[in-house]
Design an enzyme around this catalytic site. Structure first.
Site, PDB file in Angstrom:
ATOM      1  CD1 TRP A 108      -2.142  -2.233   1.733  1.00 12.92           C
ATOM      2  CD2 TRP A 108      -3.067  -1.067   0.063  1.00 12.92           C
ATOM      3  NE1 TRP A 108      -3.209  -2.959   1.261  1.00 12.92           N
ATOM      4  CE2 TRP A 108      -3.801  -2.271   0.235  1.00 12.92           C
ATOM      5  CE3 TRP A 108      -3.463  -0.174  -0.933  1.00 12.92           C
ATOM      6  CZ2 TRP A 108      -4.904  -2.595  -0.543  1.00 12.92           C
ATOM      7  CZ3 TRP A 108      -4.571  -0.501  -1.716  1.00 12.92           C
ATOM      8  CH2 TRP A 108      -5.277  -1.684  -1.526  1.00 12.92           C
ATOM      9  CG  ASP A 178      -3.185   4.236   4.513  1.00  4.79           C
ATOM     10  OD1 ASP A 178      -4.170   3.940   5.220  1.00  4.79           O
ATOM     11  OD2 ASP A 178      -3.017   3.767   3.373  1.00  4.79           O
ATOM     12  CE  LYS A 202      -8.319  -3.509   4.296  1.00  6.51           C
ATOM     13  NZ  LYS A 202      -6.907  -3.527   4.307  1.00  6.51           N
TER      14      LYS A 202
END
Length: 211
Positions: A108, A178, A202
């Site tokens: 990511w 993040d 999530k």
């Protein structure tokens, strides 16, 4: 499908968090009719007082759970966390004549770098690719600049399974994180960050929102 017949198993994959049965029941009823409004939740205006109250309550809950100071804004945005890969450098790097620093610790964080490069100069201060992203840098190994526009990192890389146990960066450089996969899983020192972002999918429920 009646909720009584629903097997609401916990989901440990990289998808939406499982919601409690009581939340599902209230949501099911609200799709047909929100009692205090007399309309389906799908037909209530986003400009209505009722919807404003929902947003305000959600913000207050986040502030209380995370200890968000009043001088920090809480934003609810469309899109997932990946949208922030572009929006952050658009707002904080573009035209600044500074360099943004990125720690690349996995899948990511690697995706964030090309998007930032469109808006300005980017320097990768650490990249774990050669080791297969199976470890994180020690704090003292990071060579950082006090003149950077910001330092960006991902707190927990879900693909590789590595999670930061410390806060990287310098106190005089904006720190951006993040937290898509560990948001609200533990207390965080919000005032140490310039910006924290995460998507609901999530840990908090279904996809479609970034805060």
């Amino acid at each position: 499908m009646a909720l009584e017949n629903l097997n609401n198993h916990l989901n440990f994959s990289g998808g939406p968090g499982a919601l409690p049965e009581q939340v599902l029941k209230v949501t099911q009823a609200a799709i047909m009719n929100v009692p205090e409004v007399g309309l389906s939740v799908l037909g209530i205006s986003h400009r209505s007082d009722w919807f404003r109250d929902v947003v305000d309550e959600t913000e207050n809950n986040l502030r209380e759970l995370l200890g968000v100071p009043r001088d920090y804004h809480v934003l609810f945005l469309q899109g997932g966390s990946s949208l922030q890969f572009s929006m952050i450098p658009m707002n904080l790097l573009h035209g600044s004549k500074k360099t943004a620093e990125y720690i690349v610790s996995g899948y990511w964080s690697a995706k964030a770098v090309p998007e930032a490069s469109i808006e300005g100069e980017v320097r990768v201060v650490w990249d774990g690719r050669d080791s297969g992203y199976n470890r994180l840098p020690a704090a003292e190994k990071l060579v950082l600049s006090s003149e950077a526009a910001y330092l960006h990192y991902v707190s927990n890389e879900t693909v590789e399974g590595v999670q930061f146990s410390y806060l990287p960066g310098m106190s005089d450089v904006p720190l951006i994180c993040d937290m898509a996969s560990d948001f609200l899983s533990q207390p965080i020192a919000v005032d140490r960050y310039a910006l924290v972002y995460a998507h609901a999918q999530k840990n908090l429920g279904p996809a479609g929102l970034t805060s």
